[in-house]
Design a protein around this motif. Sequence first.
Motif, PDB file in Angstrom:
ATOM      1  N   VAL A   1     -26.379  12.405 -22.774  1.00  0.00           N
ATOM      2  CA  VAL A   1     -26.001  11.777 -24.034  1.00  0.00           C
ATOM      3  C   VAL A   1     -24.932  12.606 -24.733  1.00  0.00           C
ATOM      4  N   GLY A   2     -24.082  11.955 -25.519  1.00  0.00           N
ATOM      5  CA  GLY A   2     -23.102  12.682 -26.329  1.00  0.00           C
ATOM      6  C   GLY A   2     -21.677  12.486 -25.882  1.00  0.00           C
ATOM      7  N   ASN A   3     -20.862  13.522 -26.048  1.00  0.00           N
ATOM      8  CA  ASN A   3     -19.431  13.440 -25.727  1.00  0.00           C
ATOM      9  C   ASN A   3     -19.164  13.381 -24.231  1.00  0.00           C
ATOM     10  N   TYR A   4     -20.031  14.000 -23.424  1.00  0.00           N
ATOM     11  CA  TYR A   4     -19.849  14.055 -21.974  1.00  0.00           C
ATOM     12  C   TYR A   4     -20.747  13.031 -21.287  1.00  0.00           C
ATOM     13  N   SER A   5     -20.834  11.853 -21.869  1.00  0.00           N
ATOM     14  CA  SER A   5     -21.804  10.847 -21.453  1.00  0.00           C
ATOM     15  C   SER A   5     -21.134   9.680 -20.748  1.00  0.00           C
ATOM     16  N   ALA A   6     -21.852   9.118 -19.764  1.00  0.00           N
ATOM     17  CA  ALA A   6     -21.540   7.766 -19.325  1.00  0.00           C
ATOM     18  C   ALA A   6     -22.093   6.807 -20.384  1.00  0.00           C
ATOM     19  N   PRO A   7     -21.632   5.561 -20.411  1.00  0.00           N
ATOM     20  CA  PRO A   7     -22.007   4.668 -21.518  1.00  0.00           C
ATOM     21  C   PRO A   7     -23.502   4.454 -21.762  1.00  0.00           C
ATOM     22  N   PRO A   8     -24.373   4.358 -20.739  1.00  0.00           N
ATOM     23  CA  PRO A   8     -25.753   3.942 -21.032  1.00  0.00           C
ATOM     24  C   PRO A   8     -26.505   4.837 -22.005  1.00  0.00           C
ATOM     25  N   ALA A   9     -26.424   6.170 -21.848  1.00  0.00           N
ATOM     26  CA  ALA A   9     -27.254   7.056 -22.670  1.00  0.00           C
ATOM     27  C   ALA A   9     -26.951   6.901 -24.150  1.00  0.00           C
ATOM     28  N   ASN A  10     -25.681   6.874 -24.506  1.00  0.00           N
ATOM     29  CA  ASN A  10     -25.336   6.726 -25.925  1.00  0.00           C
ATOM     30  C   ASN A  10     -25.826   5.388 -26.486  1.00  0.00           C
ATOM     31  N   ARG A  11     -25.709   4.327 -25.708  1.00  0.00           N
ATOM     32  CA  ARG A  11     -26.190   3.019 -26.163  1.00  0.00           C
ATOM     33  C   ARG A  11     -27.702   3.052 -26.425  1.00  0.00           C
ATOM     34  N   VAL A  12     -28.422   3.644 -25.499  1.00  0.00           N
ATOM     35  CA  VAL A  12     -29.888   3.648 -25.607  1.00  0.00           C
ATOM     36  C   VAL A  12     -30.339   4.507 -26.780  1.00  0.00           C
ATOM     37  N   VAL A  13     -29.791   5.709 -26.902  1.00  0.00           N
ATOM     38  CA  VAL A  13     -30.208   6.602 -27.992  1.00  0.00           C
ATOM     39  C   VAL A  13     -29.829   6.004 -29.343  1.00  0.00           C
ATOM     40  N   HIS A  14     -28.677   5.353 -29.420  1.00  0.00           N
ATOM     41  CA  HIS A  14     -28.252   4.738 -30.675  1.00  0.00           C
ATOM     42  C   HIS A  14     -29.165   3.581 -31.069  1.00  0.00           C
ATOM     43  N   ALA A  15     -29.770   2.921 -30.091  1.00  0.00           N
ATOM     44  CA  ALA A  15     -30.625   1.769 -30.369  1.00  0.00           C
ATOM     45  C   ALA A  15     -32.061   2.158 -30.703  1.00  0.00           C
ATOM     46  N   ALA A  16     -32.401   3.426 -30.629  1.00  0.00           N
ATOM     47  CA  ALA A  16     -33.778   3.846 -30.867  1.00  0.00           C
ATOM     48  C   ALA A  16     -34.123   3.841 -32.350  1.00  0.00           C
ATOM     49  N   GLU A  17     -35.397   3.636 -32.628  1.00  0.00           N
ATOM     50  CA  GLU A  17     -35.908   3.775 -33.995  1.00  0.00           C
ATOM     51  C   GLU A  17     -36.337   5.204 -34.278  1.00  0.00           C
ATOM     52  N   LEU A  18     -36.803   5.896 -33.229  1.00  0.00           N
ATOM     53  CA  LEU A  18     -37.276   7.272 -33.378  1.00  0.00           C
ATOM     54  C   LEU A  18     -36.801   8.075 -32.160  1.00  0.00           C
ATOM     55  N   VAL A  19     -36.230   9.226 -32.424  1.00  0.00           N
ATOM     56  CA  VAL A  19     -35.766  10.108 -31.357  1.00  0.00           C
ATOM     57  C   VAL A  19     -36.627  11.366 -31.358  1.00  0.00           C
ATOM     58  N   LEU A  20     -37.147  11.691 -30.187  1.00  0.00           N
ATOM     59  CA  LEU A  20     -37.892  12.940 -29.997  1.00  0.00           C
ATOM     60  C   LEU A  20     -36.947  13.930 -29.323  1.00  0.00           C
ATOM     61  N   PHE A  21     -36.450  14.909 -30.077  1.00  0.00           N
ATOM     62  CA  PHE A  21     -35.615  15.975 -29.522  1.00  0.00           C
ATOM     63  C   PHE A  21     -36.530  17.073 -28.983  1.00  0.00           C
ATOM     64  N   ILE A  22     -36.318  17.444 -27.729  1.00  0.00           N
ATOM     65  CA  ILE A  22     -37.113  18.507 -27.109  1.00  0.00           C
ATOM     66  C   ILE A  22     -36.174  19.626 -26.673  1.00  0.00           C
ATOM     67  N   GLY A  23     -36.244  20.760 -27.358  1.00  0.00           N
ATOM     68  CA  GLY A  23     -35.394  21.888 -27.000  1.00  0.00           C
ATOM     69  C   GLY A  23     -33.920  21.533 -27.007  1.00  0.00           C
ATOM     70  N   CYS A  24     -33.503  20.770 -27.985  1.00  0.00           N
ATOM     71  CA  CYS A  24     -32.126  20.257 -28.022  1.00  0.00           C
ATOM     72  C   CYS A  24     -31.490  20.625 -29.355  1.00  0.00           C
ATOM     73  N   ASP A  25     -30.252  21.135 -29.324  1.00  0.00           N
ATOM     74  CA  ASP A  25     -29.703  21.760 -30.519  1.00  0.00           C
ATOM     75  C   ASP A  25     -29.057  20.808 -31.524  1.00  0.00           C
ATOM     76  N   THR A  26     -28.936  19.523 -31.244  1.00  0.00           N
ATOM     77  CA  THR A  26     -28.380  18.506 -32.137  1.00  0.00           C
ATOM     78  C   THR A  26     -26.968  18.832 -32.616  1.00  0.00           C
ATOM     79  N   GLY A  27     -26.194  19.542 -31.800  1.00  0.00           N
ATOM     80  CA  GLY A  27     -24.805  19.822 -32.145  1.00  0.00           C
ATOM     81  C   GLY A  27     -23.919  18.613 -31.932  1.00  0.00           C
ATOM     82  N   ASP A  28     -22.607  18.789 -32.166  1.00  0.00           N
ATOM     83  CA  ASP A  28     -21.698  17.648 -32.105  1.00  0.00           C
ATOM     84  C   ASP A  28     -21.537  17.090 -30.699  1.00  0.00           C
ATOM     85  N   GLN A  29     -21.624  17.955 -29.654  1.00  0.00           N
ATOM     86  CA  GLN A  29     -21.419  17.437 -28.306  1.00  0.00           C
ATOM     87  C   GLN A  29     -22.551  16.524 -27.871  1.00  0.00           C
TER      88      GLN A  29
END
Length: 573
Positions: free
Chosen positions: A272-300
Amino acid sequence: MRLPRAGSAGDQRRGPAVVKGFEWLARSLKESGQTHFFFVDAVLRRTLLELERVGVQPVLAHTEKAAVYMADAYGRVSGRPGVVAAQSVGTANLAAGLQDAWLGRSPVLALTGHKPTGHQHRNAYQEVAHAPLFAPVTRHAAQVHDAADLPRQFRQAWAAAVAAPPRPVHLDLNGLMGEFVETSETPEPPAALGAWTAPRYRPGADPAAVRAAAAALLSSRRVVIVAGDGAALSACGAEVLALAEALRAPVATSLGARGMISTRHPLHVGVVGNYSAPPANRVVHAAELVLFIGCDTGDQVTHAWRVPRPGTRVVQIDADPLEFERSYATEVALLGDPRAVITALLAALGTPARDDGFLAEAQATMAAWRKEIAPRLASDAVAIDPARLCAELTRALPADGILVADTGYSGIWTGTLVELEPRQTYLRAAGSLGWAFPASLGAKCAAPDRKVVCWSGDGALYYHLPELETAKRRGIAVTLVVNNNSGFGQGWPSYLKQAGNRPVAAEQVLRFGPTDFAAVARQFGLKGIRVERPQDLAGALAEAMAGDETCVVDVVTDIDCRAPEPWTPKEEV
């Protein structure tokens, strides 16, 4: 008069053995499981001789940055700090190289010399203040005056390096080459710290927070998991999959966590993010709740904080409390090792009945993408489409292989189109162009029984091309795959467009070569294979990986072939 060394008959009568600093350091590295020591001369020369004597291999690099990149990957693969050293004048170069290790959460122990106190602040030749150089890229830094201080400071630095999240540390040794520390004495026995690997501690989360997180996750039908570098470090791929199954939630990853679960798994939707193929960004954007696991939530990883949408509900698991509330308001924060926390969370969730609707949407999006990209993976075009190279590399990489990728387009190609399994390891540059080739040498030193493949662009390889000599001299065997398009491919089309009717101006800025890197490899005494037709890729990769020395596979690719581009929310374009 020196007392006898530990183990002699007179030890108990005469007290503890006294050893020189160089002996203590070399034996401690050996007893802590280190197999290699990366450096640029001239530094710790007595230690280097002792290291070779006790069976730790000194690896002389051609630049301090290359030596750091080797130590960085060594640390990522082994879990123990990669050790790198340089003399006083090389300290600034070494510090600059630590940026990638810092951003990539890698345990590295940097050792440098500094001129003695009496020489400081007197315009001493080649001397600048070291502390400011290391402050942004180390968790812990200290000066070591003599060998009496070394045991305590060595243990403290090692412990800091492998704490969660791992980070580089720095010991600045008294003397231009650290000679005052080497030649003074200590009665301490060698340290044996090999069991201190990253992450050293695995604390669990507050039970109340676990219950709150379970309630939040069960309250939403459209949950997505985003697993980051910290999750990969925790080696919790099996736990993440179990959690995703329980929640019927698709799983996206950061680039650094690619491969922690099978990229072919039905729940996986890609990077997901800047180095993503299209599916991951579409799916994460469509979520109601995101569970981040060991992920820094930076811009990339968030595509400049657009994915997930601002305002999306967030539950976050992390071993570092400073990662909470950085970018998104956190509904529930769970502080602890991701594997330990997920284990507790699974127990709290039980076996809930879940709606499969959102997961079905995500899987359909992923299936459509795979169908769309499939023709390029089989392309017979000449010059070669890098997508075909990705497909051939997927087939060629051994079941326990290590793939090391550079930044920019190298990261995008490999992070979107090379399929990986959990037994394989994916290492990526955290931002420094040219990192991958020296890093691949360090990875091979840490895992001599595994095949290591490096994916580098030609622009990146020019940075550290002399390390081909290091690979030859030290007998370090990696397969170096060069995506050779005679230019900086990532920025090429946009810059060409900017140049308008002056394409030559764009070429002067972003094009170079052409260079036959297979021929260059042969000049270094190594094997080189030039590939100009896609039908020859499989054979070239197999031949390269079958060898017991570094082999350069120089693949002539088309600079106009574009890597997958991330999907961006329309309202944000």
